[in-house]
Design an enzyme around this catalytic site. Sequence first.
Site, PDB file in Angstrom:
ATOM      1  N   LYS A 167      19.057 -49.034  36.488  1.00 56.55           N
ATOM      2  CA  LYS A 167      18.250 -49.278  35.283  1.00 56.55           C
ATOM      3  C   LYS A 167      18.191 -50.778  35.009  1.00 56.55           C
ATOM      4  CE  LYS A 167      17.931 -47.693  30.433  1.00 56.55           C
ATOM      5  NZ  LYS A 167      18.629 -46.944  29.365  1.00 56.55           N
TER       6      LYS A 167
ATOM      7  N   SER B  18      15.592 -43.808  26.812  1.00 57.54           N
ATOM      8  CA  SER B  18      14.925 -44.954  27.370  1.00 57.54           C
ATOM      9  C   SER B  18      14.976 -45.017  28.892  1.00 57.54           C
ATOM     10  CB  SER B  18      15.576 -46.232  26.818  1.00 57.54           C
ATOM     11  OG  SER B  18      16.936 -46.307  27.219  1.00 57.54           O
TER      12      SER B  18
ATOM     13  N   SER C 247      19.919 -41.766  26.065  1.00 60.13           N
ATOM     14  CA  SER C 247      18.997 -42.258  27.098  1.00 60.13           C
ATOM     15  C   SER C 247      19.331 -41.889  28.533  1.00 60.13           C
ATOM     16  CB  SER C 247      18.869 -43.769  27.005  1.00 60.13           C
ATOM     17  OG  SER C 247      18.114 -44.094  25.874  1.00 60.13           O
TER      18      SER C 247
HETATM   19  N1  GLN Z   1      16.149 -42.772  22.072  1.00 59.52           N
HETATM   20  C1  GLN Z   1      17.248 -43.408  21.414  1.00 59.52           C
HETATM   21  C2  GLN Z   1      16.787 -44.682  20.757  1.00 59.52           C
HETATM   22  O1  GLN Z   1      15.640 -44.892  20.734  1.00 59.52           O
HETATM   23  C3  GLN Z   1      18.355 -43.641  22.392  1.00 59.52           C
HETATM   24  C4  GLN Z   1      18.228 -44.881  23.149  1.00 59.52           C
HETATM   25  C5  GLN Z   1      19.324 -45.076  24.132  1.00 59.52           C
HETATM   26  O2  GLN Z   1      20.168 -44.219  24.343  1.00 59.52           O
HETATM   27  N2  GLN Z   1      19.318 -46.241  24.738  1.00 59.52           N
HETATM   28  O3  GLN Z   1      17.550 -45.439  20.251  1.00 59.52           O
END
Ligand code: GLN
Length: 502
Positions: free
Chosen positions: A83, A158, A182
Amino acid sequence: MAENTDWTRKTAAELADALAAGETTSVEITQAHLDRIAAVDGAVHAFLHVDAEGALAQAAESDARRAAGTLLSGLDGVPIAVKDVLATDGLPTTCGSKILEGWIPPYDATVVRRLKEAGLPILGKTNMDEFAMGSSTEHSAYGATHNPWDLDRIPGGSGGGSAAAVAAFEAPLALGTDTGGSIRQPGAVTGTVGHKPTYGGVSRYGLVALANSLDQVGPVTRTVLDSALLHEIIGGHDPKDSTSIDQPLPALVEAARQGATGDLTGLKVGVITELSGDGWQPGVMARFQESVDLLVKAGAEVVEVSCPTFVHALATYYLILPAEASSNLAKFDAMRYGLRVWPHEGASAEEVMRASRDAGFGDEVKRRIILGTYALSSGYYDAYYGQAQKVRTLISRDFEAAFEKVDVLVSPTAPTTAFKLGEKLDDPIAMYLNDLATIPANLAGVPGISVPSGLADEDGLPAGFQVLAPALADDRCYRVAAALESALHAQWGGPLVPKEIA
Ligand code: GLN
């Protein structure tokens, strides 16, 4: 040598076995994945950067080690995608943001260094929501990633790039990061496996911080065993991360292998009352219930457990996360690295900062900087950030009370299957709701895994099953997830895979 084997269809464990048996080489496997990326990534857009040359050079070194009998690990020679929020020496690291376009870190994140020390060739960097803020990968400054199950749909976020790369057979393994879900939510909507380790179980050194008290790096794979294998490589104490836990990891691979035998006798499983009901897609709930029944068949005792404060998890998270994020993102000021915009000749440092941050950050990032700055501002600190920290403690206590009664807690990973690209982009709250079930684990620092539970009846898209365990008991996640996976694979005749990408 097996003729016409498609190495991209194999799991990491199978690739390691094929390498050990001399049926193939790391160069051949790595090339097969690079070819696959060349063939399908135009449609999927899982990668922001592909390092064909570097990956093949690392693969050749692995093959040389194998010939010399100096292998570095069980996964030596098995390629991986990373990532783009993890620092990679010599490779671009953008965090999906324009503000870091062209930045090439001079060092490796600890997890990346550990991949290299274990001999895994790095295929490239995967797409993500900007600074890991989002649930759909649509907030990437470099365009959305598409779900390999349906290219018109989101791959989660994400870490949608890592999940889509693994689901589309572009990589057997990937690294993700999970601050509020994420790793797990993209896993659920792409039919892949993702594990968020215990907070402090995997080093955050070199992970560009979103929210330091919530972030964890973890594996993204197609099987539970592969996740355990990768977790054992990246996990364990790191003196460079002050929150890293100084004690050995539990035996994760052993737990996955033991779970795969399908015997859960004596295990107590709690179904979380609060994570079901209105807004949960019926097909997701149906697959969840069937999975619970399979755990019972495997010998587990299942009870319902109430965690009343979980209904406040989302609100708590959306105060704590923006507060930490706004302070983390203050360092992107165009003075030291990254994008620099001159609004006019002779502009002051402050004017350059303002223009650069305005051009470099996307809407979602700006939204959270504003929220976080407000929540931390004097006079409001106690009312918002301080209050959220108190609720966070209550959520941890709910976990503690629950784990006095049961060994693991379970829920669907995400309330729905993959939605259409664009569907929730203009509605931040609807986007945030995707993480309802994953966020409590980040707030409490406990581990969680998502494993595919089948296809929802309404749309034929994958749903995920989440297993949560007490801090440091990541092995329980692997054991239960492996047992469920083996029961489901027996039913399906193997893993569920998307139709070939046209
Ligand atoms: N979707 C969540 C957010 O927008 C989680 C993001 C993440 O785990 N990096 O914060």
